[in-house]
Scaffold this motif. Sequence first.
Motif, PDB file in Angstrom:
ATOM      1  N   ASN A  11      16.805 -30.992  -6.594  1.00  0.00           N
ATOM      2  CA  ASN A  11      16.186 -30.396  -5.431  1.00  0.00           C
ATOM      3  C   ASN A  11      14.818 -29.875  -5.461  1.00  0.00           C
ATOM      4  O   ASN A  11      13.873 -30.339  -4.732  1.00  0.00           O
ATOM      5  CB  ASN A  11      17.077 -29.255  -5.210  1.00  0.00           C
ATOM      6  N   ILE A  12      14.620 -29.176  -6.700  1.00  0.00           N
ATOM      7  CA  ILE A  12      13.149 -28.497  -6.892  1.00  0.00           C
ATOM      8  C   ILE A  12      12.867 -28.660  -8.460  1.00  0.00           C
ATOM      9  O   ILE A  12      13.885 -28.101  -9.149  1.00  0.00           O
ATOM     10  CB  ILE A  12      13.196 -26.804  -6.246  1.00  0.00           C
ATOM     11  N   THR A  13      11.864 -29.231  -8.928  1.00  0.00           N
ATOM     12  CA  THR A  13      11.484 -29.080 -10.504  1.00  0.00           C
ATOM     13  C   THR A  13      10.343 -28.612 -10.623  1.00  0.00           C
ATOM     14  O   THR A  13       9.213 -28.614  -9.801  1.00  0.00           O
ATOM     15  CB  THR A  13      11.397 -30.647 -10.840  1.00  0.00           C
ATOM     16  N   GLY A  14      10.339 -27.785 -11.435  1.00  0.00           N
ATOM     17  CA  GLY A  14       8.869 -26.888 -12.033  1.00  0.00           C
ATOM     18  C   GLY A  14       8.499 -27.548 -13.301  1.00  0.00           C
ATOM     19  O   GLY A  14       9.327 -27.961 -14.087  1.00  0.00           O
ATOM     20  N   VAL A  15       7.116 -28.105 -13.291  1.00  0.00           N
ATOM     21  CA  VAL A  15       6.565 -28.538 -14.447  1.00  0.00           C
ATOM     22  C   VAL A  15       5.389 -27.447 -14.624  1.00  0.00           C
ATOM     23  O   VAL A  15       4.386 -27.313 -14.007  1.00  0.00           O
ATOM     24  CB  VAL A  15       5.877 -29.939 -14.128  1.00  0.00           C
ATOM     25  N   SER A  16       5.254 -27.150 -16.097  1.00  0.00           N
ATOM     26  CA  SER A  16       4.295 -26.118 -16.478  1.00  0.00           C
ATOM     27  C   SER A  16       3.385 -26.869 -17.590  1.00  0.00           C
ATOM     28  O   SER A  16       3.969 -27.487 -18.293  1.00  0.00           O
ATOM     29  CB  SER A  16       4.794 -25.039 -16.988  1.00  0.00           C
ATOM     30  N   CYS A  17       2.224 -26.334 -17.791  1.00  0.00           N
ATOM     31  CA  CYS A  17       1.397 -26.883 -18.668  1.00  0.00           C
ATOM     32  C   CYS A  17       0.990 -26.054 -19.749  1.00  0.00           C
ATOM     33  O   CYS A  17       0.291 -24.940 -19.045  1.00  0.00           O
ATOM     34  CB  CYS A  17       0.202 -27.822 -17.992  1.00  0.00           C
ATOM     35  N   PHE A  18       0.986 -26.508 -20.989  1.00  0.00           N
ATOM     36  CA  PHE A  18       0.362 -25.153 -21.940  1.00  0.00           C
ATOM     37  C   PHE A  18      -0.761 -26.187 -22.580  1.00  0.00           C
ATOM     38  O   PHE A  18      -0.419 -27.268 -23.191  1.00  0.00           O
ATOM     39  CB  PHE A  18       1.422 -24.776 -22.813  1.00  0.00           C
ATOM     40  N   ILE A  19      -1.831 -25.714 -22.849  1.00  0.00           N
ATOM     41  CA  ILE A  19      -2.821 -26.371 -23.901  1.00  0.00           C
ATOM     42  C   ILE A  19      -3.277 -25.584 -24.999  1.00  0.00           C
ATOM     43  O   ILE A  19      -3.739 -24.266 -24.865  1.00  0.00           O
ATOM     44  CB  ILE A  19      -4.322 -26.676 -23.044  1.00  0.00           C
ATOM     45  N   ASP A  36      19.818 -37.010   1.626  1.00  0.00           N
ATOM     46  CA  ASP A  36      20.182 -38.107   0.877  1.00  0.00           C
ATOM     47  C   ASP A  36      19.967 -37.870  -0.349  1.00  0.00           C
ATOM     48  O   ASP A  36      19.078 -38.169  -1.019  1.00  0.00           O
ATOM     49  CB  ASP A  36      19.476 -39.429   1.526  1.00  0.00           C
ATOM     50  N   SER A  37      21.116 -37.735  -1.242  1.00  0.00           N
ATOM     51  CA  SER A  37      21.039 -37.318  -2.504  1.00  0.00           C
ATOM     52  C   SER A  37      20.277 -38.577  -3.537  1.00  0.00           C
ATOM     53  O   SER A  37      19.922 -38.300  -4.382  1.00  0.00           O
ATOM     54  CB  SER A  37      22.367 -36.824  -3.282  1.00  0.00           C
ATOM     55  N   GLN A  38      20.684 -39.739  -3.201  1.00  0.00           N
ATOM     56  CA  GLN A  38      20.194 -40.879  -4.099  1.00  0.00           C
ATOM     57  C   GLN A  38      18.602 -40.911  -3.686  1.00  0.00           C
ATOM     58  O   GLN A  38      18.133 -41.174  -4.678  1.00  0.00           O
ATOM     59  CB  GLN A  38      20.913 -42.230  -3.580  1.00  0.00           C
ATOM     60  N   SER A  39      18.238 -40.940  -2.527  1.00  0.00           N
ATOM     61  CA  SER A  39      16.946 -40.964  -2.282  1.00  0.00           C
ATOM     62  C   SER A  39      16.179 -40.103  -2.769  1.00  0.00           C
ATOM     63  O   SER A  39      15.079 -40.301  -3.452  1.00  0.00           O
ATOM     64  CB  SER A  39      16.649 -41.189  -0.747  1.00  0.00           C
ATOM     65  N   ARG A  40      16.913 -38.654  -2.841  1.00  0.00           N
ATOM     66  CA  ARG A  40      16.210 -37.559  -3.370  1.00  0.00           C
ATOM     67  C   ARG A  40      15.987 -37.698  -4.780  1.00  0.00           C
ATOM     68  O   ARG A  40      14.851 -37.464  -5.533  1.00  0.00           O
ATOM     69  CB  ARG A  40      16.823 -36.125  -2.903  1.00  0.00           C
ATOM     70  N   PHE A  41      17.028 -38.096  -5.537  1.00  0.00           N
ATOM     71  CA  PHE A  41      16.922 -38.377  -6.979  1.00  0.00           C
ATOM     72  C   PHE A  41      15.779 -39.413  -7.206  1.00  0.00           C
ATOM     73  O   PHE A  41      15.075 -39.198  -8.161  1.00  0.00           O
ATOM     74  CB  PHE A  41      18.162 -39.115  -7.476  1.00  0.00           C
ATOM     75  N   HIS A  42      15.755 -40.681  -6.534  1.00  0.00           N
ATOM     76  CA  HIS A  42      14.983 -41.425  -7.008  1.00  0.00           C
ATOM     77  C   HIS A  42      13.318 -40.909  -6.691  1.00  0.00           C
ATOM     78  O   HIS A  42      12.195 -41.262  -7.365  1.00  0.00           O
ATOM     79  CB  HIS A  42      14.905 -42.928  -5.918  1.00  0.00           C
ATOM     80  N   HIS A  43      13.053 -40.171  -5.442  1.00  0.00           N
ATOM     81  CA  HIS A  43      11.776 -39.526  -5.083  1.00  0.00           C
ATOM     82  C   HIS A  43      11.380 -38.527  -6.461  1.00  0.00           C
ATOM     83  O   HIS A  43      10.402 -38.426  -6.802  1.00  0.00           O
ATOM     84  CB  HIS A  43      11.665 -38.805  -3.885  1.00  0.00           C
ATOM     85  N   HIS A  79      21.646 -37.579 -15.751  1.00  0.00           N
ATOM     86  CA  HIS A  79      20.972 -38.912 -15.447  1.00  0.00           C
ATOM     87  C   HIS A  79      19.342 -38.578 -15.246  1.00  0.00           C
ATOM     88  O   HIS A  79      18.556 -39.293 -15.534  1.00  0.00           O
ATOM     89  CB  HIS A  79      21.493 -39.456 -14.045  1.00  0.00           C
ATOM     90  N   LEU A  80      19.054 -37.430 -14.609  1.00  0.00           N
ATOM     91  CA  LEU A  80      17.717 -37.091 -14.568  1.00  0.00           C
ATOM     92  C   LEU A  80      16.952 -36.985 -15.972  1.00  0.00           C
ATOM     93  O   LEU A  80      16.004 -37.173 -16.132  1.00  0.00           O
ATOM     94  CB  LEU A  80      17.553 -35.839 -13.588  1.00  0.00           C
ATOM     95  N   GLN A  81      17.662 -36.160 -16.803  1.00  0.00           N
ATOM     96  CA  GLN A  81      17.406 -35.615 -18.145  1.00  0.00           C
ATOM     97  C   GLN A  81      17.084 -37.100 -18.716  1.00  0.00           C
ATOM     98  O   GLN A  81      16.001 -37.416 -19.410  1.00  0.00           O
ATOM     99  CB  GLN A  81      18.240 -34.882 -18.911  1.00  0.00           C
ATOM    100  N   GLY A  82      17.888 -38.160 -18.813  1.00  0.00           N
ATOM    101  CA  GLY A  82      17.785 -39.384 -19.447  1.00  0.00           C
ATOM    102  C   GLY A  82      16.700 -40.173 -18.895  1.00  0.00           C
ATOM    103  O   GLY A  82      16.230 -40.851 -19.831  1.00  0.00           O
TER     104      GLY A  82
END
Length: 157
Positions: A11-19, A36-43, A79-82
């Motif tokens: 649904n919502i993913t957070g990505v943070s950057c550390f340098i 659509d859960s399958q479409s959401r997963f692919h996106h 599956h997402l982690q994989g």
Amino acid sequence: MKILSLDQSTNITGVSCFINGEYKWTKVIDLHKEKDSQSRFHHMVKAIFNIIEEERPDELAIEQTAMQSSVKTLMILAHLQGAIIGKAIELSIPYSLVEPSKWRKAVGIHQGKKKRTELKFESVDLAHEWFDESLSEDASESALIGAGYLIINGHKT
């Protein structure tokens, strides 16, 4: 050294950057309106891959999948982690799975018998204090996963 930390969800993913151990930014991929859960997963997979490919980090810190409210949700998150691990392998990017209890302990959030919602509120409050930003829940957790990972591994934050 550039590290991306991920609080991944379909649904919502957070990505943070550390340098070099310093927090730089957080991006949020918000697909919660896509029904659509399958479409959401692919996106979501494609959006995460795009960030990884654009940023080319030296390392990924990925939140370990933990037990969820249902087995179906747990499987989707696994599956997402994989998929993320597969992209890291494809690009020869080292990755680490960071258990929720370990990153929370490292940043000073004591789980005890607290409910998930209480832990989320604590994460948001701490992220606002540490990173001096009005980060959303998912953004806060991705930033704290990165900070926890750095602390656990003896790096500066």
